[in-house]
Design a protein around this motif. Structure first.
Motif, PDB file in Angstrom:
ATOM      1  N   ASN A 119      36.677  -1.788   4.815  1.00 26.81           N
ATOM      2  CA  ASN A 119      38.358  -1.527   3.902  1.00 26.81           C
ATOM      3  C   ASN A 119      38.778  -0.711   4.603  1.00 26.81           C
ATOM      4  O   ASN A 119      37.976   0.458   4.651  1.00 26.81           O
ATOM      5  N   ILE A 120      40.178   0.255   5.456  1.00 28.30           N
ATOM      6  CA  ILE A 120      40.094   0.318   6.081  1.00 28.30           C
ATOM      7  C   ILE A 120      41.798   1.015   5.703  1.00 28.30           C
ATOM      8  O   ILE A 120      43.078   0.097   5.834  1.00 28.30           O
ATOM      9  N   PRO A 121      42.580   2.284   4.319  1.00 32.04           N
ATOM     10  CA  PRO A 121      43.683   2.139   3.546  1.00 32.04           C
ATOM     11  C   PRO A 121      44.760   2.283   4.665  1.00 32.04           C
ATOM     12  O   PRO A 121      44.034   3.851   5.418  1.00 32.04           O
ATOM     13  N   SER A 122      45.834   2.488   4.382  1.00 34.34           N
ATOM     14  CA  SER A 122      47.074   3.312   5.423  1.00 34.34           C
ATOM     15  C   SER A 122      47.633   4.368   4.306  1.00 34.34           C
ATOM     16  O   SER A 122      48.695   5.187   4.513  1.00 34.34           O
ATOM     17  N   THR A 123      46.985   4.058   3.297  1.00 36.11           N
ATOM     18  CA  THR A 123      47.601   4.843   2.327  1.00 36.11           C
ATOM     19  C   THR A 123      46.533   5.057   1.227  1.00 36.11           C
ATOM     20  O   THR A 123      45.239   4.205   1.267  1.00 36.11           O
ATOM     21  N   ASP A 124      45.893   6.898   0.478  1.00 26.61           N
ATOM     22  CA  ASP A 124      44.841   6.357   0.124  1.00 26.61           C
ATOM     23  C   ASP A 124      44.654   5.989  -1.125  1.00 26.61           C
ATOM     24  O   ASP A 124      46.184   5.628  -1.861  1.00 26.61           O
ATOM     25  N   ALA A 125      43.522   5.425  -1.264  1.00 22.66           N
ATOM     26  CA  ALA A 125      43.349   4.304  -2.756  1.00 22.66           C
ATOM     27  C   ALA A 125      41.553   4.274  -3.221  1.00 22.66           C
ATOM     28  O   ALA A 125      40.877   5.436  -2.499  1.00 22.66           O
ATOM     29  N   ILE A 126      41.675   3.583  -4.345  1.00 23.09           N
ATOM     30  CA  ILE A 126      40.105   4.032  -5.044  1.00 23.09           C
ATOM     31  C   ILE A 126      40.126   2.418  -5.205  1.00 23.09           C
ATOM     32  O   ILE A 126      39.963   1.183  -5.492  1.00 23.09           O
ATOM     33  N   LEU A 127      38.710   2.558  -4.258  1.00 27.16           N
ATOM     34  CA  LEU A 127      37.804   1.306  -4.934  1.00 27.16           C
ATOM     35  C   LEU A 127      36.337   1.451  -6.356  1.00 27.16           C
ATOM     36  O   LEU A 127      36.210   2.597  -6.124  1.00 27.16           O
ATOM     37  N   LEU A 128      36.900   0.098  -7.064  1.00 27.36           N
ATOM     38  CA  LEU A 128      35.659   0.134  -8.325  1.00 27.36           C
ATOM     39  C   LEU A 128      34.327  -0.581  -7.778  1.00 27.36           C
ATOM     40  O   LEU A 128      34.855  -1.800  -7.379  1.00 27.36           O
ATOM     41  N   VAL A 129      33.527  -0.311  -7.667  1.00 22.57           N
ATOM     42  CA  VAL A 129      32.233  -0.713  -7.283  1.00 22.57           C
ATOM     43  C   VAL A 129      30.643  -0.463  -8.357  1.00 22.57           C
ATOM     44  O   VAL A 129      31.193  -0.154  -9.181  1.00 22.57           O
ATOM     45  N   ALA A 130      30.086  -1.359  -7.586  1.00 19.75           N
ATOM     46  CA  ALA A 130      28.771  -2.096  -8.551  1.00 19.75           C
ATOM     47  C   ALA A 130      27.647  -2.473  -8.168  1.00 19.75           C
ATOM     48  O   ALA A 130      28.228  -2.194  -7.022  1.00 19.75           O
ATOM     49  N   THR A 131      26.189  -2.991  -8.035  1.00 13.48           N
ATOM     50  CA  THR A 131      25.884  -3.147  -6.863  1.00 13.48           C
ATOM     51  C   THR A 131      25.133  -4.605  -7.890  1.00 13.48           C
ATOM     52  O   THR A 131      25.632  -4.997  -8.844  1.00 13.48           O
ATOM     53  N   VAL A 132      24.570  -5.228  -6.968  1.00 11.26           N
ATOM     54  CA  VAL A 132      24.591  -7.105  -7.569  1.00 11.26           C
ATOM     55  C   VAL A 132      23.595  -6.878  -8.503  1.00 11.26           C
ATOM     56  O   VAL A 132      22.607  -7.464  -9.411  1.00 11.26           O
ATOM     57  N   SER A 133      22.438  -6.104  -8.290  1.00 15.63           N
ATOM     58  CA  SER A 133      20.820  -5.875  -8.891  1.00 15.63           C
ATOM     59  C   SER A 133      21.621  -5.443  -9.879  1.00 15.63           C
ATOM     60  O   SER A 133      20.714  -5.909 -11.476  1.00 15.63           O
ATOM     61  N   ASP A 134      22.557  -5.144 -10.640  1.00 14.94           N
ATOM     62  CA  ASP A 134      23.036  -4.617 -11.927  1.00 14.94           C
ATOM     63  C   ASP A 134      23.566  -6.484 -13.092  1.00 14.94           C
ATOM     64  O   ASP A 134      23.370  -5.861 -13.981  1.00 14.94           O
ATOM     65  N   ASP A 172      22.634  -9.165 -14.842  1.00 18.02           N
ATOM     66  CA  ASP A 172      21.965  -9.254 -15.803  1.00 18.02           C
ATOM     67  C   ASP A 172      22.083 -10.875 -16.307  1.00 18.02           C
ATOM     68  O   ASP A 172      23.076 -10.901 -17.387  1.00 18.02           O
ATOM     69  N   GLU A 173      21.222 -11.899 -16.065  1.00 19.75           N
ATOM     70  CA  GLU A 173      21.839 -13.205 -16.961  1.00 19.75           C
ATOM     71  C   GLU A 173      23.471 -13.599 -16.487  1.00 19.75           C
ATOM     72  O   GLU A 173      24.111 -13.973 -17.788  1.00 19.75           O
ATOM     73  N   TRP A 174      23.553 -13.020 -14.836  1.00 15.87           N
ATOM     74  CA  TRP A 174      25.341 -13.595 -14.078  1.00 15.87           C
ATOM     75  C   TRP A 174      25.723 -12.349 -15.501  1.00 15.87           C
ATOM     76  O   TRP A 174      26.806 -13.206 -16.106  1.00 15.87           O
ATOM     77  N   LYS A 175      25.744 -11.652 -15.957  1.00 21.02           N
ATOM     78  CA  LYS A 175      26.915 -10.905 -16.697  1.00 21.02           C
ATOM     79  C   LYS A 175      26.162  -9.143 -16.026  1.00 21.02           C
ATOM     80  O   LYS A 175      25.332  -9.125 -15.798  1.00 21.02           O
ATOM     81  N   ILE A 176      27.564  -8.445 -16.598  1.00 20.38           N
ATOM     82  CA  ILE A 176      27.612  -6.759 -15.517  1.00 20.38           C
ATOM     83  C   ILE A 176      29.223  -7.022 -16.423  1.00 20.38           C
ATOM     84  O   ILE A 176      29.613  -6.995 -16.867  1.00 20.38           O
ATOM     85  N   SER A 177      28.227  -5.150 -17.674  1.00 18.42           N
ATOM     86  CA  SER A 177      29.021  -4.469 -17.777  1.00 18.42           C
ATOM     87  C   SER A 177      29.599  -3.558 -17.031  1.00 18.42           C
ATOM     88  O   SER A 177      29.563  -3.073 -16.182  1.00 18.42           O
TER      89      SER A 177
END
Length: 217
Positions: free
Chosen positions: A95-110, A112-117
């Motif tokens: 990801n290379i932004p030309s304006t400041d930006a925000i990324l919302l992320v989590a991990t695949v290991s979180d 659980d039974e194909w659900k994540i909070s």
């Protein structure tokens, strides 16, 4: 739902990705701003954009960041303040932004039974011009507009680099493993929040708790 916004240069980001150095992104971001649209109230995504892919830096990304593998150089632009979905790919994303930006992320290991909070999701601010590698094991989706002093920026433009043909037409397949139900496009596994338009379009609903909206910070 408010969320603390940290920096991609912080220690907390190290499990999600890293900042790449040594690339001159000026020409790339100038071309992004010149050749791609900026919707005022929606998000537009293109997996590959010919003007961006014709630049010398595209070959540098392929040779260096992807070890010689074929890539695509596209973009994600517009206005967004919500999480809505989380996706992952086989292979890292730049990801290379030309304006400041925000990324919302989590991990695949979180997952659980194909659900994540949404409580597992973290937010990171990316300064304009920064080359951010998002690891294969990191859940992510469309960037969000930057927030400063409680005010949401009017939009964002972000170059998106991925292995070639990612996010193009979904292959035909017979479901063999539960993960197959998440496949939304080629090399794109997607978990949707029930409030999202993707869920209403048939995407796998796998995000629980309140949808994150950075405009409520």
């Amino acid at each position: 739902m408010g969320i603390k916004i940290k920096s991609v240069f912080s220690e907390d980001f190290k499990r999600f990705g890293r900042v790449l150095t040594g690339y001159d992104t000026k020409e790339l971001l100038a071309k992004l701003d010149e050749c791609t649209p900026l919707p005022a109230d929606s998000v537009v995504y293109e997996p590959g954009e010919s003007h961006l892919e014709a630049l010398p830096i595209a070959k540098e990304f392929s040779a260096n960041a992807y070890g010689g593998m074929p890539i695509q150089v596209g973009y994600c632009n517009g206005y967004n303040t919500k999480l809505n979905c989380l996706e992952y790919h086989r292979g890292s994303e730049l990801n290379i932004p030309s304006t400041d930006a925000i990324l919302l992320v989590a991990t695949v290991s979180d997952i659980d039974e194909w659900k994540i909070s949404t409580k597992k999701v973290e937010a990171f601010q990316v300064p304009a011009g920064t080359v951010v590698q998002v690891y294969e094991t990191t859940l992510h989706y469309a960037p969000c507009c930057d927030v400063k002093d409680g005010k949401v920026a009017p939009g964002f433009r972000v170059v998106i680099v991925l292995p070639k043909d990612t996010n193009t037409q979904k292959p035909d397949l017979v479901v063999k493993d539960p993960e197959d139900k998440l496949l939304w496009a080629k090399n794109k596994w997607l978990l949707a929040h029930p409030d999202s338009s993707e869920a209403k379009s048939g995407a796998f609903v796998g995000i629980t708790d309140e949808n994150i909206d950075i405009s409520k910070n």
